[in-house]
Scaffold this motif. Structure first.
Motif, PDB file in Angstrom:
ATOM      1  N   GLU A  66     -13.529   3.720  -8.182  1.00 22.99           N
ATOM      2  CA  GLU A  66     -12.348   3.943  -7.344  1.00 22.99           C
ATOM      3  C   GLU A  66     -11.259   3.084  -7.965  1.00 22.99           C
ATOM      4  O   GLU A  66     -11.557   2.124  -8.673  1.00 22.99           O
ATOM      5  CB  GLU A  66     -12.581   3.485  -5.901  1.00 22.99           C
ATOM      6  N   TYR A  67     -10.007   3.409  -7.677  1.00 20.27           N
ATOM      7  CA  TYR A  67      -8.905   2.611  -8.206  1.00 20.27           C
ATOM      8  C   TYR A  67      -7.913   2.317  -7.104  1.00 20.27           C
ATOM      9  O   TYR A  67      -7.480   3.224  -6.392  1.00 20.27           O
ATOM     10  CB  TYR A  67      -8.198   3.335  -9.361  1.00 20.27           C
ATOM     11  N   ASP A  68      -7.567   1.054  -6.946  1.00 19.83           N
ATOM     12  CA  ASP A  68      -6.548   0.640  -5.989  1.00 19.83           C
ATOM     13  C   ASP A  68      -5.289   0.342  -6.798  1.00 19.83           C
ATOM     14  O   ASP A  68      -5.201  -0.698  -7.455  1.00 19.83           O
ATOM     15  CB  ASP A  68      -7.012  -0.594  -5.221  1.00 19.83           C
ATOM     16  N   ALA A  69      -4.345   1.277  -6.776  1.00 20.50           N
ATOM     17  CA  ALA A  69      -3.143   1.152  -7.596  1.00 20.50           C
ATOM     18  C   ALA A  69      -2.258  -0.001  -7.152  1.00 20.50           C
ATOM     19  O   ALA A  69      -1.607  -0.632  -7.980  1.00 20.50           O
ATOM     20  CB  ALA A  69      -2.349   2.457  -7.568  1.00 20.50           C
ATOM     21  N   ARG A  70      -2.243  -0.278  -5.871  1.00 17.46           N
ATOM     22  CA  ARG A  70      -1.402  -1.373  -5.388  1.00 17.46           C
ATOM     23  C   ARG A  70      -1.901  -2.717  -5.903  1.00 17.46           C
ATOM     24  O   ARG A  70      -1.119  -3.545  -6.334  1.00 17.46           O
ATOM     25  CB  ARG A  70      -1.357  -1.375  -3.870  1.00 17.46           C
ATOM     26  N   ALA A  71      -3.213  -2.927  -5.850  1.00 14.59           N
ATOM     27  CA  ALA A  71      -3.803  -4.197  -6.296  1.00 14.59           C
ATOM     28  C   ALA A  71      -4.140  -4.179  -7.785  1.00 14.59           C
ATOM     29  O   ALA A  71      -4.449  -5.220  -8.350  1.00 14.59           O
ATOM     30  CB  ALA A  71      -5.064  -4.491  -5.494  1.00 14.59           C
ATOM     31  N   GLN A  72      -4.096  -3.014  -8.413  1.00 17.61           N
ATOM     32  CA  GLN A  72      -4.492  -2.814  -9.801  1.00 17.61           C
ATOM     33  C   GLN A  72      -5.923  -3.322 -10.025  1.00 17.61           C
ATOM     34  O   GLN A  72      -6.201  -4.110 -10.913  1.00 17.61           O
ATOM     35  CB  GLN A  72      -3.500  -3.473 -10.757  1.00 17.61           C
TER      36      GLN A  72
END
Length: 100
Positions: A66-72
């Motif tokens: 999964e990828y959390d773009a806000r937290a990178q």
């Protein structure tokens, strides 16, 4: 009492289609951010992250990312002996931030 139950049911039925649309829009926003981060060189690709991390997780079955773009942060999901483990990896450095 009966009328309020009917109104509540009607409201919930009308609102139900909105939830997937909002979730889909949020996912598209995260995907767009992820692409922009990758293109600008801010973050590593998933392939590079997996190349660095998967060898460290011997004996575990890799279930996916999964990828959390806000937290990178990439969250890689593993399974071992019936237990699920999450490994959070900083997308900028490739370093493991947290394992749970």
């Amino acid at each position: 009492m009966r009328i309020s139950s009917i109104l509540l049911a009607a409201f919930l039925a009308a609102a139900a289609p909105i939830v997937p649309i909002v979730t889909q829009a949020h996912a598209q926003d995260d995907n767009s951010r992820a692409r922009n981060h990758l293109r600008s060189g801010e973050t590593m690709s998933l392939r590079e992250i997996e190349r660095r991390i998967l060898p460290k997780m011997r004996g575990m079955q890799y279930l996916g990312p999964e990828y959390d773009a806000r937290a990178q942060i990439y969250r890689l999901k593993f399974l071992k002996d019936g237990r699920v483990y999450f490994v959070d990896v900083d997308a900028r450095t490739g370093e493991i931030v947290e394992t749970r």
